[in-house]
Design a protein around this motif. Structure first.
Motif, PDB file in Angstrom:
ATOM      1  N   THR A 156      -1.413   3.725   3.394  1.00  0.00           N
ATOM      2  CA  THR A 156      -2.484   2.892   2.855  1.00  0.00           C
ATOM      3  C   THR A 156      -1.968   1.513   2.463  1.00  0.00           C
ATOM      4  OG1 THR A 156      -3.540   4.884   1.996  1.00  0.00           O
ATOM      5  CG2 THR A 156      -4.274   2.777   1.091  1.00  0.00           C
ATOM      6  N   MET A 157      -0.883   1.516   1.712  1.00  0.00           N
ATOM      7  CA  MET A 157      -0.368   0.271   1.152  1.00  0.00           C
ATOM      8  C   MET A 157       1.123   0.142   1.452  1.00  0.00           C
ATOM      9  SD  MET A 157      -3.086  -0.874  -0.496  1.00  0.00           S
ATOM     10  CE  MET A 157      -2.513  -2.088  -1.690  1.00  0.00           C
ATOM     11  N   PHE A 211       4.483  -2.451   0.218  1.00  0.00           N
ATOM     12  CA  PHE A 211       4.903  -3.452  -0.756  1.00  0.00           C
ATOM     13  C   PHE A 211       6.345  -3.873  -0.466  1.00  0.00           C
ATOM     14  CE2 PHE A 211       1.364  -2.596  -3.584  1.00  0.00           C
ATOM     15  CZ  PHE A 211       1.090  -1.264  -3.366  1.00  0.00           C
ATOM     16  N   VAL A 248      -4.908   7.437  -1.649  1.00  0.00           N
ATOM     17  CA  VAL A 248      -5.425   7.300  -3.008  1.00  0.00           C
ATOM     18  C   VAL A 248      -4.776   8.345  -3.914  1.00  0.00           C
ATOM     19  CG1 VAL A 248      -7.511   7.431  -4.418  1.00  0.00           C
ATOM     20  CG2 VAL A 248      -7.592   6.390  -2.143  1.00  0.00           C
ATOM     21  N   GLN A 304       4.179   6.220  -5.075  1.00  0.00           N
ATOM     22  CA  GLN A 304       4.812   5.196  -4.266  1.00  0.00           C
ATOM     23  C   GLN A 304       6.221   5.644  -3.916  1.00  0.00           C
ATOM     24  OE1 GLN A 304       5.522   0.442  -4.960  1.00  0.00           O
ATOM     25  NE2 GLN A 304       3.647   1.377  -5.719  1.00  0.00           N
TER      26      GLN A 304
END
Lengths: 112, 114
Positions: B30-31, B33, B99, B103
């Motif tokens: 999803t993400m 970083f 969701v 991480q």
């Protein structure tokens, strides 16, 4: 500005002892509190995490204690072993976001 | 959890040059970083890599210095541009798979600038 304050900066514990690392936060919008363990040359690895609806979470020798009213949480490592020697980071996550706010880290040394 | 591979694992670069770091994940996430960890220090978020659009940078980090790409859901790059000795750090990629998922971090790229 450090949003999560971690102490102590370093810690020496004898094998078999209990290691305790403390963290404090101010922002009540944080709702997820993970701990990461980092060995030299490696990235941080998720160790254990807690949400504010519980006061304690235990996984093996690792326990998080959470005090919502005091806005503090701590990591306890029972029966500490030399293999636990690493840097530990607490972190906090906003309930609307993904970006972790890290403490400054605690370097743990467990002596034989 | 997802397997995250970063390349290179380490590099020594000359002042004024640029280096591109790659982050490859073995599954769609999803993400993504990018963090910086200076020697003996904590992790500081550089930016969120957005798929198909410009990255979202944290205060103190700018696109000209740290351009980021994320062409798909499994891959991202961070470029450290016009490097100076102050850029000597560990650069870490992290991902969130969904969701309410935690991480996870790669092992980082250890960068030294001479």
């Amino acid at each position: 500005q450090q949003q999560v304050k971690q102490s102590p900066q370093s810690l020496i514990v004898q094998k078999g002892g209990i290691s305790i690392i403390n963290c404090a936060y101010e922002n009540t919008a944080f709702d997820y509190f993970p701990w990461y363990q980092q060995f030299p040359g490696k990235g941080p690895a998720l160790l254990i995490a807690i949400r504010p609806d519980v006061s304690e979470k235990k996984e093996g020798r690792f326990t998080i204690s959470f005090n919502k009213s005091a806005k503090q949480f701590s990591l306890h490592i029972m029966d500490s072993q030399p293999g636990d020697s690493a840097t530990y980071f607490c972190a906090a996550l906003l309930n609307s976001g993904y970006a972790l706010n890290f403490g400054k880290g605690t370097s743990l040394l467990v002596t034989p | 959890s997802a397997v995250i591979s970063q390349k290179p694992s380490r590099d020594i670069c000359q002042r004024g040059t640029s280096l591109t770091i790659q982050c490859q994940v073995d599954s769609q996430v999803t993400m993504m970083f990018w963090y910086r960890q200076q020697p003996g220090q904590s992790l500081t978020l550089i930016a969120t890599a957005n798929q198909g659009s410009e990255a979202t940078y944290e205060s103190g980090f700018v696109i000209d210095k740290f351009p980021i790409s994320r062409p798909n859901l499994t891959f991202s790059t961070l470029t450290v541009s016009n490097m100076s000795p102050e850029d000597s750090s560990i650069y870490l990629c992290s991902v969130v798979t969904g969701v309410n998922q935690p991480q996870h971090f790669g092992d980082g790229t250890r960068l030294s600038i001479l």
